[in-house]
Design a protein around this motif. Structure first.
Motif, PDB file in Angstrom:
ATOM      1  N   ASP A  97       0.853  -1.173  -0.029  1.00  0.00           N
ATOM      2  CA  ASP A  97       0.032   0.005  -0.035  1.00  0.00           C
ATOM      3  C   ASP A  97       0.843   1.378   0.126  1.00  0.00           C
ATOM      4  O   ASP A  97       0.438   2.068  -0.574  1.00  0.00           O
ATOM      5  N   GLU A  98       2.024   1.368   0.932  1.00  0.00           N
ATOM      6  CA  GLU A  98       2.803   2.531   0.721  1.00  0.00           C
ATOM      7  C   GLU A  98       3.582   2.549  -0.367  1.00  0.00           C
ATOM      8  O   GLU A  98       3.603   3.590  -1.004  1.00  0.00           O
ATOM      9  N   THR A  99       3.946   1.541  -1.102  1.00  0.00           N
ATOM     10  CA  THR A  99       4.585   1.621  -2.559  1.00  0.00           C
ATOM     11  C   THR A  99       3.823   2.137  -3.518  1.00  0.00           C
ATOM     12  O   THR A  99       4.044   2.950  -4.292  1.00  0.00           O
ATOM     13  N   LEU A 100       2.431   1.705  -3.526  1.00  0.00           N
ATOM     14  CA  LEU A 100       1.479   1.970  -4.575  1.00  0.00           C
ATOM     15  C   LEU A 100       1.321   3.717  -4.191  1.00  0.00           C
ATOM     16  O   LEU A 100       1.129   4.607  -5.183  1.00  0.00           O
ATOM     17  N   ALA A 101       0.993   4.140  -2.890  1.00  0.00           N
ATOM     18  CA  ALA A 101       0.921   5.575  -2.812  1.00  0.00           C
ATOM     19  C   ALA A 101       2.077   6.292  -3.200  1.00  0.00           C
ATOM     20  O   ALA A 101       1.981   7.303  -3.794  1.00  0.00           O
ATOM     21  N   ALA A 102       3.376   5.807  -3.282  1.00  0.00           N
ATOM     22  CA  ALA A 102       4.514   6.539  -3.556  1.00  0.00           C
ATOM     23  C   ALA A 102       4.625   6.519  -5.203  1.00  0.00           C
ATOM     24  O   ALA A 102       5.002   7.732  -5.787  1.00  0.00           O
ATOM     25  N   LEU A 103       4.073   5.711  -5.733  1.00  0.00           N
ATOM     26  CA  LEU A 103       4.017   5.704  -7.074  1.00  0.00           C
ATOM     27  C   LEU A 103       3.115   6.472  -7.727  1.00  0.00           C
ATOM     28  O   LEU A 103       3.408   7.374  -8.758  1.00  0.00           O
ATOM     29  N   ALA A 104       2.069   6.523  -7.007  1.00  0.00           N
ATOM     30  CA  ALA A 104       1.005   7.631  -7.383  1.00  0.00           C
ATOM     31  C   ALA A 104       1.410   9.026  -7.247  1.00  0.00           C
ATOM     32  O   ALA A 104       1.142   9.971  -8.014  1.00  0.00           O
ATOM     33  N   ALA A 105       2.040   9.233  -6.229  1.00  0.00           N
ATOM     34  CA  ALA A 105       2.760  10.441  -6.010  1.00  0.00           C
ATOM     35  C   ALA A 105       3.589  10.947  -7.103  1.00  0.00           C
ATOM     36  O   ALA A 105       3.799  12.118  -7.454  1.00  0.00           O
ATOM     37  N   ALA A 106       4.575   9.993  -7.283  1.00  0.00           N
ATOM     38  CA  ALA A 106       5.521  10.162  -8.441  1.00  0.00           C
ATOM     39  C   ALA A 106       4.719  10.638  -9.714  1.00  0.00           C
ATOM     40  O   ALA A 106       5.131  11.532 -10.431  1.00  0.00           O
ATOM     41  N   VAL A 107       3.781   9.920 -10.098  1.00  0.00           N
ATOM     42  CA  VAL A 107       2.834  10.047 -11.480  1.00  0.00           C
ATOM     43  C   VAL A 107       2.255  11.229 -11.380  1.00  0.00           C
ATOM     44  O   VAL A 107       2.192  12.031 -12.373  1.00  0.00           O
ATOM     45  N   ARG A 108       1.853  11.681 -10.211  1.00  0.00           N
ATOM     46  CA  ARG A 108       0.871  13.061 -10.122  1.00  0.00           C
ATOM     47  C   ARG A 108       1.759  14.237 -10.373  1.00  0.00           C
ATOM     48  O   ARG A 108       1.717  15.323 -10.915  1.00  0.00           O
ATOM     49  N   ALA A 109       3.314  13.994  -9.958  1.00  0.00           N
ATOM     50  CA  ALA A 109       4.096  15.401  -9.944  1.00  0.00           C
ATOM     51  C   ALA A 109       4.914  15.267 -11.247  1.00  0.00           C
ATOM     52  O   ALA A 109       5.488  16.158 -11.532  1.00  0.00           O
ATOM     53  N   ASP A 110       4.602  14.064 -12.205  1.00  0.00           N
ATOM     54  CA  ASP A 110       5.314  14.021 -13.563  1.00  0.00           C
ATOM     55  C   ASP A 110       4.479  14.895 -14.387  1.00  0.00           C
ATOM     56  O   ASP A 110       3.410  14.844 -14.733  1.00  0.00           O
ATOM     57  N   PRO A 111       5.268  15.659 -14.972  1.00  0.00           N
ATOM     58  CA  PRO A 111       4.678  16.660 -16.172  1.00  0.00           C
ATOM     59  C   PRO A 111       4.577  16.285 -17.499  1.00  0.00           C
ATOM     60  O   PRO A 111       3.791  16.794 -18.343  1.00  0.00           O
ATOM     61  N   ALA A 112       4.924  14.909 -17.675  1.00  0.00           N
ATOM     62  CA  ALA A 112       4.936  14.345 -19.238  1.00  0.00           C
ATOM     63  C   ALA A 112       3.472  14.277 -19.537  1.00  0.00           C
ATOM     64  O   ALA A 112       2.662  13.656 -19.019  1.00  0.00           O
ATOM     65  N   PRO A 113       3.204  14.530 -20.862  1.00  0.00           N
ATOM     66  CA  PRO A 113       1.820  14.520 -21.431  1.00  0.00           C
ATOM     67  C   PRO A 113       1.379  13.100 -21.860  1.00  0.00           C
ATOM     68  O   PRO A 113       0.354  12.777 -21.954  1.00  0.00           O
ATOM     69  N   ARG A 114       2.600  12.453 -22.278  1.00  0.00           N
ATOM     70  CA  ARG A 114       2.270  11.019 -22.487  1.00  0.00           C
ATOM     71  C   ARG A 114       3.295  10.092 -21.744  1.00  0.00           C
ATOM     72  O   ARG A 114       4.355  10.308 -21.602  1.00  0.00           O
ATOM     73  N   LEU A 115       2.459   9.194 -20.890  1.00  0.00           N
ATOM     74  CA  LEU A 115       3.205   8.354 -20.132  1.00  0.00           C
ATOM     75  C   LEU A 115       2.461   7.312 -20.053  1.00  0.00           C
ATOM     76  O   LEU A 115       1.365   6.871 -20.097  1.00  0.00           O
ATOM     77  N   VAL A 116       3.447   5.992 -19.696  1.00  0.00           N
ATOM     78  CA  VAL A 116       2.766   4.715 -19.755  1.00  0.00           C
ATOM     79  C   VAL A 116       3.776   3.986 -18.450  1.00  0.00           C
ATOM     80  O   VAL A 116       4.809   4.193 -18.168  1.00  0.00           O
ATOM     81  N   VAL A 117       2.824   3.188 -17.890  1.00  0.00           N
ATOM     82  CA  VAL A 117       3.309   2.530 -16.463  1.00  0.00           C
ATOM     83  C   VAL A 117       3.047   1.062 -16.691  1.00  0.00           C
ATOM     84  O   VAL A 117       2.150   0.488 -17.210  1.00  0.00           O
ATOM     85  N   LEU A 118       4.336   0.547 -16.744  1.00  0.00           N
ATOM     86  CA  LEU A 118       4.373  -1.261 -16.933  1.00  0.00           C
ATOM     87  C   LEU A 118       5.024  -1.710 -15.757  1.00  0.00           C
ATOM     88  O   LEU A 118       6.019  -1.306 -15.080  1.00  0.00           O
ATOM     89  N   GLY A 119       4.039  -2.816 -15.352  1.00  0.00           N
ATOM     90  CA  GLY A 119       4.905  -3.358 -14.101  1.00  0.00           C
ATOM     91  C   GLY A 119       3.700  -4.433 -13.211  1.00  0.00           C
ATOM     92  O   GLY A 119       2.706  -4.483 -13.479  1.00  0.00           O
ATOM     93  N   ASP A 120       4.480  -4.910 -12.117  1.00  0.00           N
ATOM     94  CA  ASP A 120       3.612  -5.739 -11.256  1.00  0.00           C
ATOM     95  C   ASP A 120       3.447  -5.035 -10.241  1.00  0.00           C
ATOM     96  O   ASP A 120       4.402  -4.557  -9.277  1.00  0.00           O
ATOM     97  N   LEU A 121       2.180  -4.808  -9.913  1.00  0.00           N
ATOM     98  CA  LEU A 121       1.688  -3.771  -9.042  1.00  0.00           C
ATOM     99  C   LEU A 121       1.247  -4.434  -7.485  1.00  0.00           C
ATOM    100  O   LEU A 121       0.701  -3.780  -6.672  1.00  0.00           O
ATOM    101  N   ASN A 122       1.318  -5.465  -7.876  1.00  0.00           N
ATOM    102  CA  ASN A 122       0.783  -6.688  -6.857  1.00  0.00           C
ATOM    103  C   ASN A 122      -0.493  -6.276  -6.161  1.00  0.00           C
ATOM    104  O   ASN A 122      -0.742  -6.660  -5.090  1.00  0.00           O
ATOM    105  N   THR A 123      -1.425  -5.942  -7.004  1.00  0.00           N
ATOM    106  CA  THR A 123      -2.839  -5.755  -6.744  1.00  0.00           C
ATOM    107  C   THR A 123      -3.661  -5.446  -7.735  1.00  0.00           C
ATOM    108  O   THR A 123      -3.193  -5.294  -8.958  1.00  0.00           O
ATOM    109  N   ALA A 124      -5.001  -5.632  -7.642  1.00  0.00           N
ATOM    110  CA  ALA A 124      -5.801  -5.424  -8.972  1.00  0.00           C
ATOM    111  C   ALA A 124      -6.472  -4.065  -8.830  1.00  0.00           C
ATOM    112  O   ALA A 124      -6.362  -3.322  -7.934  1.00  0.00           O
TER     113      ALA A 124
END
Length: 316
Positions: free
Chosen positions: A220-247
Motif C-alpha cells: 500500500d505504501e509503495t502504491l501511494a509513492a508511485l501515485a505521488a510520482a506520477v502526479r508530480a510528473d509533467p509528461a503529457p504522454r506516459l505509460v506505467v508497466l509493471g507488477d503492482l501486486n494488486t488489482a
C-alpha cells in the motif's frame, strides 16, 4: 369433521415446506449481492478488505452455484432471488466482456510487461515469447540474470535502462532514466524517456512491494509513492508497466485510477488475469497510460514464469 381437521394442518405443513425450500439459497443470494455491491465497505483489517476487493470479480462464480442449488431445491422463488447477484455482477463487471470501446487502427507504440520470476530456470524462453509478440518496448521485473536477458534481447532491442531488478528494453533511443523511490529502501522502479518516432514517451517500469494475506502495508505504501510520482510528473504522454501486486478493483488502487487509464479495461476483453500463470485468478500486472489512445490489450502465457505477460498497443 375429523378428516378435515387432520387434512388442513397437513396441507399447511406442505405449503410451509415449499416456502422454506429455497430460504437458505435466497439468504446466500442476498448476501452475495450485498458483498458484490459493497465489497469496499468490508473493513481493511490486516488487508482483508483489500483481498476481497481484488477477488471481487470472482464472486460471480457464486451465481451459477446458487442457481443450481435453487433448481435442486425446486424453488422458483430462490431462483428469482439469485437473479439479484447476477444483475449486480453484470452491472459491475459485465462490460469487461463486451467488445472493446477503444479506438481502432494501427498502433504507433506496442508495449509488454513481464515479471520474469526470480530464479527463472530459462528466462530466454520467457523473453522469447515476448519478442514473438513484436512489441517495441519491454518492461521486465525480477531480472536477476541480465546477461541471459541481454543475449536474447540485445540485437532486436539495442537500448536498455535498468535499475536493480527492473529493466526497460527499447527499439528506440532512451534519452535518460532514473530510479524511482517507492519507499522500499532501494529502487525497484525506474522512469525513462523514450524517443519514439512520434515524440518523447515517458515510461515507468515498476515492481511494487509484495502483499501477503494479513500483510499489505508495504504494498500500500509503495502504491501511494508511485501515485505521488506520477502526479508530480509533467509528461503529457506516459505509460506505467509493471507488477503492482494488486488489482484495479482494490480500494488502494484508487489514487492511480484517478491519474491513469487501464489499457486492459479500455482496449482488452475479459479480466486479463495474470497470476498464477497456470490458472490465473487475479491481475497484479498492468499497463496504465495517459495521453495516448489504446488500440489493443491482451495477455500472453509465457513459459517458466509464475506471471503471464501483459501487452498493449497505443496510437499517438
Amino acid at each position: 369433521m375429523t378428516e378435515q381437521m387432520v387434512d388442513e394442518p397437513a396441507a399447511g405443513d406442505a405449503a410451509g415446506r415449499r416456502g422454506r425450500r429455497g430460504l437458505v439459497v435466497s439468504i446466500f443470494a442476498v448476501l452475495l449481492a450485498v458483498l458484490l455491491a459493497g465489497h469496499r465497505a468490508v473493513p481493511n483489517v490486516h488487508g482483508l478488505g483489500s483481498l476481497v476487493d481484488s477477488a471481487a470479480p470472482l464472486l460471480g462464480l457464486g451465481v451459477p452455484l446458487l442457481g443450481l442449488a435453487a433448481l435442486l431445491r425446486r424453488s422458483r422463488r430462490a431462483l428469482l432471488v439469485v437473479l439479484v447477484p447476477a444483475i449486480a455482477w453484470g452491472a459491475l463487471y459485465g462490460r469487461a466482456w463486451l467488445p472493446p470501446a477503444a479506438g481502432a487502427g494501427p498502433a504507433s507504440v506496442r508495449v509488454a510487461s513481464q515479471n520474469l520470476r526470480s530464479g527463472n530456470p530459462d528466462p530466454a524462453a520467457t523473453i522469447g515469447a515476448l519478442t514473438a509478440a513484436d512489441v517495441d518496448l519491454i518492461g521486465l521485473q525480477e531480472v536477476d540474470d541480465g546477461d541471459r536477458v541481454e543475449a536474447v534481447l540485445g540485437q532486436r532491442y539495442p537500448h536498455r535502462a535498468a535499475v536493480t531488478t527492473v529493466a526497460l528494453w527499447s527499439r528506440w533511443p532512451i534519452r535518460d532514466f532514473v530510479g524511482v523511490d517507492t519507499g522500499l529502501g532501494w529502487d525497484r522502479a525506474l522512469r525513462a524517456v523514450v524517443a519514439t518516432p512520434q515524440g518523447d514517451l515517458v515510461v515507468y517500469v515498476v515492481h511494487l512491494g509484495s502483499a501477503r494475506a494479513g500483510h499489505t502495508v508495504t504494498r500500500d505504501e509503495t502504491l501511494a509513492a508511485l501515485a505521488a510520482a506520477v502526479r508530480a510528473d509533467p509528461a503529457p504522454r506516459l505509460v506505467v508497466l509493471g507488477d503492482l501486486n494488486t488489482a484495479t478493483t482494490d480500494r488502494v488502487f484508487v489514487p492511480l485510477t484517478r491519474l491513469l487509464h487501464d489499457a486492459q479495461a479500455d482496449a482488452g476483453q475479459g479480466f486479463g488475469f495474470t497470476w498464477p500463470a497456470e490458472l490465473p485468478v487475479i491481475r497484479p500486472d498492468h499497463v496504465l497510460y495517459r495521453g495516448l489512445t489504446p488500440t489493443t490489450a491482451g495477455v500472453l502465457h509465457t513459459p517458466d514464469s509464475d506471471h503471464r505477460a501483459v501487452t498493449a498497443g497505443f496510437r499517438w
